[in-house]
Design an enzyme around this catalytic site. Structure first.
Site, PDB file in Angstrom:
ATOM      1  N   ASP A 247      -9.222  -0.093   9.214  1.00  0.00           N
ATOM      2  CA  ASP A 247      -9.505   1.052  10.070  1.00  0.00           C
ATOM      3  C   ASP A 247      -8.199   1.477  10.714  1.00  0.00           C
ATOM      4  O   ASP A 247      -7.131   1.247  10.154  1.00  0.00           O
ATOM      5  CB  ASP A 247     -10.585   0.702  11.096  1.00  0.00           C
ATOM      6  CG  ASP A 247     -11.437   1.902  11.496  1.00  0.00           C
ATOM      7  OD1 ASP A 247     -10.879   2.824  12.112  1.00  0.00           O
ATOM      8  OD2 ASP A 247     -12.642   1.920  11.188  1.00  0.00           O
TER       9      ASP A 247
ATOM     10  N   HIS B  65      -6.198   3.367   8.529  1.00  0.00           N
ATOM     11  CA  HIS B  65      -6.515   4.771   8.777  1.00  0.00           C
ATOM     12  C   HIS B  65      -5.464   5.451   9.628  1.00  0.00           C
ATOM     13  O   HIS B  65      -5.700   6.554  10.124  1.00  0.00           O
ATOM     14  CB  HIS B  65      -7.887   4.902   9.426  1.00  0.00           C
ATOM     15  CG  HIS B  65      -9.009   4.467   8.529  1.00  0.00           C
ATOM     16  ND1 HIS B  65     -10.332   4.477   8.934  1.00  0.00           N
ATOM     17  CD2 HIS B  65      -9.022   4.011   7.250  1.00  0.00           C
ATOM     18  CE1 HIS B  65     -11.103   4.034   7.941  1.00  0.00           C
ATOM     19  NE2 HIS B  65     -10.321   3.750   6.910  1.00  0.00           N
TER      20      HIS B  65
END
Length: 800
Positions: free
Chosen positions: A625, A648
């Site tokens: 993430d 991310h």
């Protein structure tokens, strides 16, 4: 003139031309605040960027800001460290720079931080990927090695790790380092790796003769190097040259104490390269362990040492004045007795004179598999020692002996090791070892209660306290380290071992594994590891399809912690977030290594919310993430020196999911590299959000390596695809993207999609250079509902 002599002359001429070129650009003048600037030159003084010359304050951020500004200057630039005493941890001065050569003028004294967790890469000052560099100024670099040398075990451990090098140059070309003093390095004083056309002149190196592995100047995979007029006294080689060194001129060196001037050790690694054309002339060595030495390990991959000229050398009471040792084994634990595969040839010693402190003044111990060839000795006059030659007659062919005594094949085992280990500085305060409270380092027994008891004892101790998790593997369930604590100084939690999480989710009444709460003064450090064992529970995460899912436990949560630090820690495979910083003040996270697979769900590296004055520095994060995420109420946040990927990217948000969210403001992201991430730098808000503000963002000096969405503002963020179509009411303003470069793995490199109800205000893009990586055609930009300004380079072209 011989080819070897001609080669040496060409190197000298080449480097003299380099010095002349640099001298035309570099300022001349008297010592003081700065030398007189050359016409058109801009001075970047670290004190103008907030550096404090008080000998106490960590000036990492100030030095980095000054360097980035100097490196990106379009006019000739001078990075200045003025007179005074500056404390700095590990810094990386990264190129390429816009002007060449860039000047680094050191007038003051720079002191290293001696906490090893500050040095993730065993380097203090690192200069990388620069073409045209001049380091000068009569200042000094003090590595403060005396505080850490005691932890060096390389004399008995050949696999030990390196201590930090004071000055490391990697892929630096056309460079000059002169008039600099380096003192008491923790590891090597100066190291040059993969450098070309490099000169060291009037460099002074000082460390005690007992200091371990403190080589003066170390060269590896370098070409066309000149080292001249230097005074070097240290605890290891004054100058050392290893694999891939070619065309080196060493002259007018005063060496001692130390281990002499060495080629090697060679043959230790699988990627060895030949050493060729080394010229050593007009040097004086005094009371050193060795004089001029070539040393190779047993066996190793076949490589060569070819063409070396040593002449006009004075030896003053040197133990091994001339030595070739092809059975080198500093730890005396080498089990492999196979001969060295390094072939040594075309070596000439000429006019070597002085005294030997041992009976054997000349020791030539070559490989029986690859005997040394063409060893020439002319005018050798070393008194005070016995010189014998035990080689076979065949091995003597090609040798010349013109009045200097005979060669010896006796082998001496008195060389020291080459590497050093990273460790921690000597613990201060009373130690509360979890083992003494019943913890078991077997990886199976539940040590939760023991950890809690050790914490309570440490927290209530009236003096300086340190909770210690020693080496070993400990199994621990959820714990809350609750304050306030009684210590007058920050309480220290030192993690040396590995702590593994209990993966029974029913054990976690709240989604935290280790929670630190209500503490004023906290340091979590030690180089150990928190293993969340997330792979055993990620299958239960359903947040990809539910907006109100139950979060899995965060590995390390800091809540209402003031004046806190977490540094030098590894976090792997968290169940939920790796780290969360909530309602904290003046908190620093640095030198962290955070890892989880790219498909691990919701494993944010570091999440910050409702906190002020937070710094995330010099860390490597790869996860499933966001590498770093900022939620509501994050203010005055600095994120610098982060290597991110997979993941991310670095995100502000998501914002606007809940009622009464706090504003986000004052966020700086600088000097970061993102590689193969889903996003680069992102601001994301939910649609139909309650009103709030996100303002004052600076994204600067960022490298994107094949990033899918390098620059993105997304005010319709909806990961579950079941959101309201009403516009976001988060007002975004004062956003600056500057000096962002690299490649995009998608066509759309810049996406600015703001709220139609609250359009973005004051969005600046300056010097954006994002080119397509692995895709056909050029990169594009798309924008909506934003007031944009542009400047400098714009790739892709601006939105129209």
């Amino acid at each position: 003139m011989s080819m070897a002599a001609a080669s040496g002359t060409m190197i000298v001429v080449q480097n003299l031309l380099l010095l002349a070129l640099i001298s035309c650009v570099v300022a001349k003048g008297s010592r003081g605040r700065s030398l007189l600037a050359a016409p058109g030159e801009t001075v970047f003084d670290v004190t103008k960027y907030g550096a404090e010359a008080d000998g106490e304050t960590d000036n990492y951020e100030q030095f980095m800001k000054a360097w980035v500004a100097a490196c990106h200057s379009k006019t000739p630039a001078r990075f200045l460290i003025p007179k005074g005493e500056f404390v700095v941890g590990a810094v990386v001065f990264q190129g390429p720079c816009s002007s060449s050569p860039i000047v680094v003028e050191v007038q003051g004294n720079v002191k290293a931080m001696s906490d090893f967790t500050e040095y993730p890469n065993a380097e203090w000052f690192a200069f990388e990927d620069i073409d045209g560099l001049h380091v000068m100024g009569h200042g000094s670099f003090n590595g403060q090695g005396a505080e850490v040398w005691q932890y060096n075990d390389c004399h008995k451990n050949k696999k030990c790790q390196m201590f930090p090098t004071s000055l490391k140059f990697t892929q630096v070309n056309n460079a000059l380092v002169e008039n600099i003093h380096t003192i008491d390095s923790m590891g090597f004083h100066v190291s040059a790796v993969k450098c070309n056309t490099f000169t060291f002149r009037n460099v002074t190196v000082t460390a005690p003769k007992t200091s371990p592995n403190t080589d003066g100047i170390h060269l590896s995979r370098c070409n066309d190097v000149t080292i001249t007029d230097c005074v070097i006294g240290t605890g290891d080689d004054c100058i050392s040259m290893v694999r891939g060194v070619n065309n080196v001129n060493i002259s007018k060196i005063t060496c001692g104490p130390g281990h002499g001037i060495s080629v090697g050790s060679l043959g230790k690694y699988d990627d060895e390269e030949d050493v060729k054309n080394v010229f050593i002339k007009s040097c004086t060595l005094t009371e050193t362990t060795n004089g001029i030495r070539i040393k190779t390990w047993q066996e190793g991959l076949p490589t060569k040492v070819v063409t070396m000229r040593v002449e006009d050398i004075v030896m003053n009471n040197v133990e091994n004045p001339i030595i070739i040792d092809q059975g080198y084994c500093p730890t005396h634990t080498c089990k492999n007795k196979k001969p060295s595969n390094i072939a040594i040839s075309d070596i000439q010693y000429k006019n070597i004179r002085g005294t030997s402190s041992s009976e054997v003044a000349v020791s030539i111990n070559c490989s029986p598999k690859y005997p040394c060839k063409d060893i020439s000795m002319i005018d050798i006059n070393l008194t005070g020692g016995k010189i014998t030659d035990k080689r076979d007659d065949d091995d003597k062919k090609g040798d010349k002996d013109s009045g200097g005594g005979k060669l010896s094949s006796e082998c001496h085992g008195n060389a020291n090791g080459r590497r050093a280990r990273q460790g921690a500085s000597k613990p201060r305060g009373t130690i509360f070892n979890v083992l003494k409270y019943g913890a078991k380092a077997d990886g199976r027994s539940d040590s939760t209660e023991a950890f809690m008891q050790a914490w309570v004892a440490a927290c209530h101790f009236k003096g300086p306290a340190r909770l210690l998790v020693p080496l070993g593997t400990f199994s621990v369930g959820p714990v809350v380290f609750q304050g306030p604590c009684s210590s007058p100084t920050p309480i220290v939690v030192e993690i040396k071992g590995t702590v593994k999480a209990n993966t029974d989710i029913s054990e976690y009444s709240s989604p935290e594994w280790f929670s630190f709460e209500n503490i004023n003064g906290l340091i979590v450090t030690g180089g150990g590891t928190f293993d969340g064992q997330g792979s055993q529970v990620w299958q239960y995460n359903d947040c990809h399809g539910k907006s109100n899912c139950q979060l899995l436990p965060t590995s390390l949560k800091f809540k209402t912690v003031t004046n806190g630090q977490v540094r030098g820690i590894h976090s792997v495979n968290s169940m939920g977030f790796h780290m969360a910083i909530n309602r904290c003040q003046n908190f620093r996270a640095q030198n962290l290594k955070i890892f989880a697979p790219q498909d691990s769900p919701n494993t944010d590296g570091i999440h910050i919310s409702s906190s002020d004055s937070i710094k995330v520095l010099r860390s490597v994060i790869g996860t499933g993430d966001d590498c770093v995420s900022l939620g509501q109420g994050a203010t005055n946040v600095l994120i610098s020196g982060i290597t991110c990927g997979p993941g991310h990217g670095i995100s502000v948000g998501s914002l606007g999911k809940y009622q009464d969210e706090e504003d986000v403001r004052g966020v700086t992201v600088t000097n970061c590299t993102l590689s193969k991430t889903e996003n680069g730098v992102r601001i994301k808000t939910w649609p139909d959000s309650p009103p709030s503000k996100a303002t004052s963002f600076h994204f600067e000096d960022i490298i994107m390596d094949n990033v899918k969405k390098p620059i993105i503002i997304d005010q319709a963020y909806c990961p579950s695809s079941s959101c309201s179509q009403k516009p976001s009411r988060v007002q975004i303003s004062d956003v600056h993207y500057r000096n962002i470069r690299g490649t995009s793995s998608s066509e759309n490199a810049v996406t600015i999609m703001c709220s139609p109800q609250y359009p973005c205000q004051g969005v600046e893009l300056f010097n954006i250079n994002l080119r397509p990586g692995g895709i056909k055609g050029g990169a594009t930009a798309s924008c909506a509902n934003a007031k944009l300004t542009y400047g400098g380079t714009q790739v892709p072209p601006p939105c129209r």
